[in-house]
Design an enzyme around this catalytic site. Sequence first.
Site, short mmCIF file in Angstrom:
data_model
loop_
_atom_site.label_atom_id
_atom_site.label_comp_id
_atom_site.label_asym_id
_atom_site.label_seq_id
_atom_site.Cartn_x
_atom_site.Cartn_y
_atom_site.Cartn_z
N CYS A 103 0.85 -1.20 0.00
CA CYS A 103 0.00 0.00 0.00
C CYS A 103 0.88 1.24 0.00
O CYS A 103 1.69 1.44 0.92
CB CYS A 103 -0.92 0.00 1.22
SG CYS A 103 -1.79 1.56 1.44
N CYS A 123 0.53 3.43 3.16
CA CYS A 123 1.17 2.80 4.33
C CYS A 123 2.68 2.98 4.23
O CYS A 123 3.35 3.19 5.25
CB CYS A 123 0.80 1.33 4.42
SG CYS A 123 -0.84 1.03 5.11
N ASP A 160 -0.12 16.33 -2.30
CA ASP A 160 -0.43 15.46 -3.43
C ASP A 160 0.64 15.67 -4.51
O ASP A 160 1.02 16.80 -4.82
CB ASP A 160 -1.82 15.78 -3.99
CG ASP A 160 -2.32 14.67 -4.91
OD1 ASP A 160 -3.30 14.01 -4.53
OD2 ASP A 160 -1.73 14.46 -5.99
N HIS A 184 -4.54 1.25 8.09
CA HIS A 184 -5.00 0.91 6.74
C HIS A 184 -6.49 0.65 6.73
O HIS A 184 -6.96 -0.40 7.14
CB HIS A 184 -4.24 -0.30 6.18
CG HIS A 184 -4.60 -0.54 4.75
ND1 HIS A 184 -4.01 0.14 3.71
CD2 HIS A 184 -5.55 -1.34 4.18
CE1 HIS A 184 -4.55 -0.25 2.57
NE2 HIS A 184 -5.49 -1.15 2.83
N ASN A 237 -12.82 10.23 -2.36
CA ASN A 237 -13.31 9.37 -3.43
C ASN A 237 -13.40 7.93 -2.94
O ASN A 237 -12.55 7.47 -2.17
CB ASN A 237 -12.34 9.43 -4.62
CG ASN A 237 -12.22 10.83 -5.20
OD1 ASN A 237 -13.22 11.53 -5.34
ND2 ASN A 237 -11.02 11.25 -5.52
N GLY A 285 -13.69 7.22 -8.51
CA GLY A 285 -12.36 7.65 -8.95
C GLY A 285 -11.26 7.40 -7.95
O GLY A 285 -10.21 8.04 -8.01
N HIS A 336 -6.27 3.21 0.07
CA HIS A 336 -6.11 3.54 1.50
C HIS A 336 -6.84 4.86 1.66
O HIS A 336 -6.45 5.85 1.03
CB HIS A 336 -4.61 3.65 1.84
CG HIS A 336 -4.29 3.98 3.27
ND1 HIS A 336 -3.29 3.34 3.98
CD2 HIS A 336 -4.80 4.93 4.11
CE1 HIS A 336 -3.21 3.85 5.20
NE2 HIS A 336 -4.11 4.83 5.30
N HIS A 379 -8.38 8.35 2.01
CA HIS A 379 -7.67 9.63 2.12
C HIS A 379 -8.63 10.75 1.76
O HIS A 379 -9.59 10.55 1.01
CB HIS A 379 -6.44 9.65 1.20
CG HIS A 379 -6.74 9.27 -0.20
ND1 HIS A 379 -6.85 7.95 -0.59
CD2 HIS A 379 -6.98 10.00 -1.31
CE1 HIS A 379 -7.12 7.90 -1.88
NE2 HIS A 379 -7.23 9.13 -2.34
N HIS A 434 -8.81 14.58 0.26
CA HIS A 434 -8.13 15.65 -0.48
C HIS A 434 -8.54 16.99 0.11
O HIS A 434 -9.74 17.31 0.14
CB HIS A 434 -8.55 15.63 -1.95
CG HIS A 434 -8.22 14.37 -2.69
ND1 HIS A 434 -7.20 14.30 -3.61
CD2 HIS A 434 -8.77 13.14 -2.66
CE1 HIS A 434 -7.14 13.09 -4.13
NE2 HIS A 434 -8.09 12.36 -3.57
P1 AMP Z 1 -7.68 9.19 -5.42
O1 AMP Z 1 -7.82 9.28 -6.91
O2 AMP Z 1 -8.78 9.83 -4.65
O3 AMP Z 1 -7.39 7.76 -4.97
O4 AMP Z 1 -6.40 10.05 -5.06
C1 AMP Z 1 -5.11 9.55 -5.05
C2 AMP Z 1 -4.20 10.72 -5.06
O5 AMP Z 1 -2.90 10.29 -4.67
C3 AMP Z 1 -4.04 11.38 -6.43
O6 AMP Z 1 -4.49 12.75 -6.35
C4 AMP Z 1 -2.56 11.27 -6.73
O7 AMP Z 1 -2.06 12.41 -7.37
C5 AMP Z 1 -1.96 11.08 -5.34
N1 AMP Z 1 -0.70 10.39 -5.29
C6 AMP Z 1 -0.34 9.26 -5.95
N2 AMP Z 1 0.90 8.89 -5.62
C7 AMP Z 1 1.35 9.81 -4.72
C8 AMP Z 1 2.56 9.97 -3.99
N3 AMP Z 1 3.60 9.12 -4.12
N4 AMP Z 1 2.67 11.04 -3.17
C9 AMP Z 1 1.66 11.91 -3.03
N5 AMP Z 1 0.48 11.79 -3.68
C10 AMP Z 1 0.33 10.76 -4.51
ZN ZN Z 2 -2.46 1.45 3.56
#
Ligand code: AMP
Ligand code: ZN
Length: 115
Positions: free
Chosen positions: A3, A6, A29, A45, A86, A92, A97, A99, A101
């Site tokens: 993950c 994680c 992000d 997680h 999301n 989307g 995991h 989160h 935004h």
């Molecule tokens: P979601 O589409 O809601 O699952 O959002 C996932 C978010 O994680 C996206 O906005 C990506 O730009 C962001 N993301 C992916 N990899 C990383 C990373 N290594 N560090 C920071 N953000 C990331």
């Molecule tokens: Zn996780």
Amino acid sequence: MDCLFCKIISRDVPATIVYENEYVIAFKDIYPVAPVHILVVPKTHIKSMNEVDDTNSNYIAKIYEAIPEVAKIAGVFDNGYRVICNAGEDGGQMVQHIHFHLLGGKHLGAKILRD
Ligand code: AMP
Ligand code: ZN
């Protein structure tokens, strides 16, 4: 468990961490869609909102306690911001995991996403 978030929590993957406490981590992000785009993530997680229940909802409360603090650090507390979570394929969700935004730094309009 493989993950990404994680691994960010355990420092196995680098991130620009802007806030952290016992329950929550917040980092920038990597592909921001607004001048301020921070992910606020529980340090346990939970795959998605579908997995939130009585055993882990304290982490979601901690997320919402942390959000105003993160907003202050990011400089958007007074002007306002938007929080998006999301879930699932149609929602989307790309990272499995949960989160949140935190978006701001400009007027976001009536909707955040149009495709
Ligand atoms: P979601 O589409 O809601 O699952 O959002 C996932 C978010 O994680 C996206 O906005 C990506 O730009 C962001 N993301 C992916 N990899 C990383 C990373 N290594 N560090 C920071 N953000 C990331
Ligand atoms: Zn996780």
